[in-house]
Design a protein around this motif. Structure first.
Motif, PDB file in Angstrom:
ATOM      1  N   TYR A  42       0.837  -1.207   0.000  1.00 63.35           N
ATOM      2  CA  TYR A  42       0.000   0.000   0.000  1.00 63.35           C
ATOM      3  C   TYR A  42       0.872   1.258   0.000  1.00 63.35           C
ATOM      4  CZ  TYR A  42      -2.806   3.791   1.898  1.00 63.35           C
ATOM      5  OH  TYR A  42      -3.397   5.009   2.111  1.00 63.35           O
ATOM      6  N   LEU A  43       1.880   1.288   0.845  1.00 67.65           N
ATOM      7  CA  LEU A  43       2.751   2.465   0.908  1.00 67.65           C
ATOM      8  C   LEU A  43       3.530   2.661  -0.387  1.00 67.65           C
ATOM      9  CD1 LEU A  43       4.039   2.168   4.592  1.00 67.65           C
ATOM     10  CD2 LEU A  43       2.329   3.774   3.684  1.00 67.65           C
ATOM     11  N   LEU A  69     -11.969  -6.022   1.979  1.00 69.96           N
ATOM     12  CA  LEU A  69     -11.872  -5.195   3.185  1.00 69.96           C
ATOM     13  C   LEU A  69     -10.644  -4.293   3.145  1.00 69.96           C
ATOM     14  CD1 LEU A  69     -12.764  -4.534   6.163  1.00 69.96           C
ATOM     15  CD2 LEU A  69     -11.169  -6.340   6.837  1.00 69.96           C
ATOM     16  N   TRP A  70      -9.485  -4.872   2.870  1.00 71.05           N
ATOM     17  CA  TRP A  70      -8.251  -4.084   2.856  1.00 71.05           C
ATOM     18  C   TRP A  70      -8.267  -3.044   1.740  1.00 71.05           C
ATOM     19  CZ3 TRP A  70      -4.951  -3.312   6.546  1.00 71.05           C
ATOM     20  CH2 TRP A  70      -4.793  -4.277   7.535  1.00 71.05           C
ATOM     21  N   ALA A  71      -8.679  -3.446   0.549  1.00 71.53           N
ATOM     22  CA  ALA A  71      -8.690  -2.501  -0.569  1.00 71.53           C
ATOM     23  C   ALA A  71      -9.649  -1.339  -0.289  1.00 71.53           C
ATOM     24  CB  ALA A  71      -9.063  -3.221  -1.866  1.00 71.53           C
ATOM     25  N   SER A  72     -10.842  -1.644   0.197  1.00 67.58           N
ATOM     26  CA  SER A  72     -11.804  -0.567   0.474  1.00 67.58           C
ATOM     27  C   SER A  72     -11.299   0.342   1.597  1.00 67.58           C
ATOM     28  CB  SER A  72     -13.191  -1.119   0.785  1.00 67.58           C
ATOM     29  OG  SER A  72     -13.158  -2.020   1.851  1.00 67.58           O
ATOM     30  N   SER A  73     -10.650  -0.228   2.586  1.00 66.68           N
ATOM     31  CA  SER A  73     -10.094   0.596   3.674  1.00 66.68           C
ATOM     32  C   SER A  73      -9.018   1.537   3.151  1.00 66.68           C
ATOM     33  CB  SER A  73      -9.500  -0.300   4.768  1.00 66.68           C
ATOM     34  OG  SER A  73     -10.494  -1.112   5.333  1.00 66.68           O
ATOM     35  N   HIS A  74      -8.139   1.013   2.320  1.00 66.88           N
ATOM     36  CA  HIS A  74      -7.050   1.841   1.782  1.00 66.88           C
ATOM     37  C   HIS A  74      -7.541   2.859   0.757  1.00 66.88           C
ATOM     38  CE1 HIS A  74      -3.944  -1.319   3.162  1.00 66.88           C
ATOM     39  NE2 HIS A  74      -4.024  -0.326   4.025  1.00 66.88           N
ATOM     40  N   LEU A  75      -8.716   2.634   0.208  1.00 67.16           N
ATOM     41  CA  LEU A  75      -9.280   3.579  -0.754  1.00 67.16           C
ATOM     42  C   LEU A  75     -10.045   4.726  -0.097  1.00 67.16           C
ATOM     43  CD1 LEU A  75     -10.443   1.081  -3.485  1.00 67.16           C
ATOM     44  CD2 LEU A  75      -8.880   3.012  -3.836  1.00 67.16           C
ATOM     45  N   LEU A  76     -10.291   4.652   1.185  1.00 68.80           N
ATOM     46  CA  LEU A  76     -11.091   5.689   1.852  1.00 68.80           C
ATOM     47  C   LEU A  76     -10.622   7.115   1.550  1.00 68.80           C
ATOM     48  CD1 LEU A  76     -11.891   3.946   5.237  1.00 68.80           C
ATOM     49  CD2 LEU A  76     -13.578   4.843   3.612  1.00 68.80           C
ATOM     50  N   PRO A  77      -9.336   7.427   1.624  1.00 67.48           N
ATOM     51  CA  PRO A  77      -8.928   8.807   1.354  1.00 67.48           C
ATOM     52  C   PRO A  77      -8.947   9.182  -0.137  1.00 67.48           C
ATOM     53  CG  PRO A  77      -7.253   7.629   2.633  1.00 67.48           C
ATOM     54  CD  PRO A  77      -8.234   6.621   2.141  1.00 67.48           C
ATOM     55  N   LEU A 113      -9.057   7.006  12.133  1.00 73.40           N
ATOM     56  CA  LEU A 113      -8.406   5.984  11.324  1.00 73.40           C
ATOM     57  C   LEU A 113      -7.207   6.597  10.623  1.00 73.40           C
ATOM     58  CD1 LEU A 113      -8.525   3.057  10.215  1.00 73.40           C
ATOM     59  CD2 LEU A 113      -9.810   3.980   8.285  1.00 73.40           C
ATOM     60  N   SER A 114      -6.033   6.081  10.935  1.00 73.21           N
ATOM     61  CA  SER A 114      -4.815   6.566  10.299  1.00 73.21           C
ATOM     62  C   SER A 114      -4.332   5.541   9.293  1.00 73.21           C
ATOM     63  CB  SER A 114      -3.724   6.813  11.337  1.00 73.21           C
ATOM     64  OG  SER A 114      -2.511   7.134  10.683  1.00 73.21           O
ATOM     65  N   LEU A 115      -4.137   5.997   8.075  1.00 75.01           N
ATOM     66  CA  LEU A 115      -3.599   5.133   7.031  1.00 75.01           C
ATOM     67  C   LEU A 115      -2.187   5.564   6.652  1.00 75.01           C
ATOM     68  CD1 LEU A 115      -6.838   4.849   4.883  1.00 75.01           C
ATOM     69  CD2 LEU A 115      -5.885   3.133   6.426  1.00 75.01           C
ATOM     70  N   ASP A 116      -1.540   6.289   7.557  1.00 75.40           N
ATOM     71  CA  ASP A 116      -0.165   6.730   7.317  1.00 75.40           C
ATOM     72  C   ASP A 116       0.863   5.695   7.758  1.00 75.40           C
ATOM     73  OD1 ASP A 116      -0.960   9.135   6.186  1.00 75.40           O
ATOM     74  OD2 ASP A 116      -1.052  10.124   8.138  1.00 75.40           O
TER      75      ASP A 116
END
Length: 126
Positions: A42-43, A69-77, A113-116
């Motif tokens: 993802y990074l 689940l993971w793809a949709s979570s990482h697509l949130l921003p 939710l932090s995706l950093d």
């Protein structure tokens, strides 16, 4: 599409699926290993461009709910409306990831939710 991005997407897909399998087996060592690879992918995508991250949308209709689940979570921003719709679908289902989807949405709505992923450094060798 650049070959490197496609390779990252393939690794992302594999890592998310294997993460789910390890979770179902209650194998925390393997779950953590696959999680680390997934976050690294993802990074890497994020470091390339927003368009690279948006390529995760192709996984939203995948049969593996952990990948969705993971793809949709990482697509949130990046694609919030589609990501929220997908997470709501998972949250309302009888799937193994429904609780994770509910809490992901709750954290997103609360702004917690932090995706950093602080502490993670991109490792392009994996």
């Amino acid at each position: 599409m650049h070959i490197q991005v496609e390779e990252i997407l393939q690794k992302y897909e594999s890592a998310a699926i294997h993460y789910g399998l390890a979770s179902l087996e209650f194998n925390s060592t393997k779950t953590n290993e696959w999680h680390d690879l997934l976050i690294n992918c993802y990074l890497q995508l994020r470091s390339k461009s927003n368009e690279s991250v948006l390529l995760l949308e192709k996984f939203l209709s995948h049969q593996n709910e952990y990948l969705v689940l993971w793809a949709s979570s990482h697509l949130l921003p990046y694609s919030e409306k589609i990501a929220i719709h997908t997470l709501n679908f998972l949250a309302e289902s009888d799937s193994m990831v429904s609780i994770e989807a509910k809490y992901t949405l709750l954290e997103w709505e609360e702004g917690s939710l932090s995706l950093d992923y602080p502490g993670y450094k991109i490792d392009e060798s994996t």
